[in-house]
Design a protein around this motif. Sequence first.
Motif, short mmCIF file in Angstrom:
data_model
loop_
_atom_site.label_atom_id
_atom_site.label_comp_id
_atom_site.label_asym_id
_atom_site.label_seq_id
_atom_site.Cartn_x
_atom_site.Cartn_y
_atom_site.Cartn_z
N PHE A 4 -18.14 -3.69 17.43
CA PHE A 4 -17.00 -3.26 18.24
C PHE A 4 -15.87 -4.27 18.13
O PHE A 4 -14.70 -3.91 17.96
N HIS A 6 -15.34 -6.47 15.67
CA HIS A 6 -14.81 -6.39 14.31
C HIS A 6 -13.81 -5.23 14.20
O HIS A 6 -12.72 -5.38 13.66
N HIS A 7 -14.25 -4.12 14.73
CA HIS A 7 -13.42 -2.90 14.67
C HIS A 7 -12.11 -3.12 15.46
O HIS A 7 -11.03 -2.79 14.99
N TYR A 10 -9.83 -5.53 13.60
CA TYR A 10 -9.24 -4.84 12.46
C TYR A 10 -8.10 -3.93 12.92
O TYR A 10 -7.01 -3.95 12.36
N ARG A 13 -5.03 -5.84 13.92
CA ARG A 13 -4.29 -6.35 12.75
C ARG A 13 -3.49 -5.24 12.07
O ARG A 13 -2.38 -5.46 11.60
N ILE A 14 -4.09 -4.03 12.04
CA ILE A 14 -3.38 -2.91 11.42
C ILE A 14 -2.08 -2.61 12.16
O ILE A 14 -1.07 -2.24 11.57
N ARG A 17 0.20 -4.92 10.60
CA ARG A 17 0.30 -4.87 9.14
C ARG A 17 1.01 -3.59 8.65
O ARG A 17 1.80 -3.65 7.72
N GLU A 18 0.70 -2.47 9.28
CA GLU A 18 1.31 -1.20 8.87
C GLU A 18 2.77 -1.17 9.31
O GLU A 18 3.06 -1.38 10.49
N ILE A 80 -11.55 9.64 6.19
CA ILE A 80 -11.95 8.28 6.61
C ILE A 80 -12.94 8.35 7.76
O ILE A 80 -13.92 7.59 7.80
N ILE A 97 -11.01 2.21 20.65
CA ILE A 97 -10.44 0.99 20.09
C ILE A 97 -8.92 1.07 19.86
O ILE A 97 -8.20 0.14 20.23
#
Lengths: 271, 309
Positions: A4, A6-7, A10, A13-14, A17-18, A80, A97
């Motif tokens: 959880f 890690h998800h 991530y 960060r997206i 980043r996006e 995905i 999340i």
Amino acid sequence: MTAFLHHFMYDFRIGLREKTLLLMNYFFPLGFYVLMGLLMTGLNPTFAPTMTPAMILVAIMACTLLGLPYPVVESREAGIFRSFKINGVPALSIVTIPILSSMVHIVLVSVIITSTAGPFFKAGVPVNWGYFVLILLLSAFTFASLGMLIGVISPNSRSIVLFSQLIFLPSMILGGLMIPSEMLPPALLRISLLLPTPYAMAAWKGMAFGMGSTFDPLLAVLILLASGIIAFILAIYLFTWDSKNKQRGHNPFLALLPLLPFVLGAIFLGA
Amino acid sequence: MQEDVVVVKDFNKTYGTTVAVDGISFVVHRGEIFGLLGPNGAGKTTTMESLEGLRHPTGGSLSVLAVDPTRSPGRLRDLIGVQLQSSGLPGSMTPLEAMEFFCAYHQVEPRYDLLDRLGLGEKKNAQFSTLSAGQQRRLALTLAIAHDPPVVLLDEPTAGLDVGSRIELHDVMRELQAKGTTIILATHDMAEAEKMADRVAILLKGKIAATGSPIELTATGSGLVKISVASEAACLEQNAGAFPAVSQQSIKDEYVIYYSHDAGATVPAILDYLKAHDDHLVDLRVERPSLEDRFLEITQPDHSNGGYS
């Protein structure tokens, strides 16, 4: 728990980043905030006292209605989520999340707005910081749940634009962000109560900023909370892994249910 | 005794009135590479996705290591590794993040060594959308095997790969097989299936049209052997159908091609004919039918040419 986290990390960060998410999470709301601070505080003297919650609400809407739903639809359409399912990622994580990471982005933007609006634009400062934070988190949760629900039920990006703008645009005009709700004609006030923003503004003004509000701010909190919880539950219930393989086939009109608390608010509070 | 790892029994799947899979049955044993072949729409993907727990069968039963993919999807997750045909990863996710992400959900340590092994070490921090098609497929395979599953399902694993990457991927499959991993390979590449698969099933319109080892399948075809001959004076071009056991012949470029039921009878007769006409042999090739020939014979009977494309 590790998975959880890690998800979550991530997904957070997206959001940085996006390019599109970065724009909606940070650049658009902060740019709009600076613009409004420079223009509106001079043009409209009633704007400064409510500038902080109003600009935070713009940030919340940009992040949750204009940003959050797109990756949901894109991930579903690109297979995905199928890959996630095969690898044991639960639907609850996929729904929860992005809502949580959006709330963190919103908190970060809110810190910037709240800490600079007073010194730079003479904006009103909360008198009750506890309520201010609670209403911030509640508003972020409700809008993020609504945004997730839009992503879950939208078959494509065009539908997201339609559903999101049905909330975003009227909220900008009638939601008490630019013009106080008290200044709206009764008919428009009633219409505005079909949107979430007047409730968030009323709660902030009444409970955190020590200002009068058009109705009981506690009721506003309850209505926002009810809508957020309904939207969150429905987002999980209506979630599909794969648009080509709908095995549950729930009625998408269920997605209108989170608007029910606002309809009741418009009926009973708009009188 | 061979252990049955994947058991498909009377499996059928319909979408409305369309029958995608019509009562197929097959068994895959431990450590076997099983090829699932068929033209588009034959039911390969539906079968693979049902084994992965993504689709529910309309009838019949499926099991992977005695786990029903429909009833116990949670138990299935650590038993299978899947390389999907589509990307299956967010465009902005890096190989490193993907490895950590999926390994965390499988509750195993990330296998960074596999990224290096499959040539992704230098690209581990590049976003998925910037990887080449071959790198994306290699990453998909890496993630499919990172949690060391006993069963691996590969959907077109070498599509879009260059020769080197293809060989590398085949080596990985052989290594997995040597460890006892069972592999189900859905592919359009007949040469790959012939090279890699221990047994194959050819699906056609939702049914199994043929099953067996590649050698068994090619042996059950028309049985014609292809004999291609080129000579200096090209005297064979005038000798239409005069050799023993030849059922068909054609000319392509400088070669005369014979389809023979008995190469042992045909080849000496050809050599005698060349000698008698004072012609000299330039090239002689004798080829048994390939899996691709047999596949075309089954799937496109009107277009087959005595077992050859």
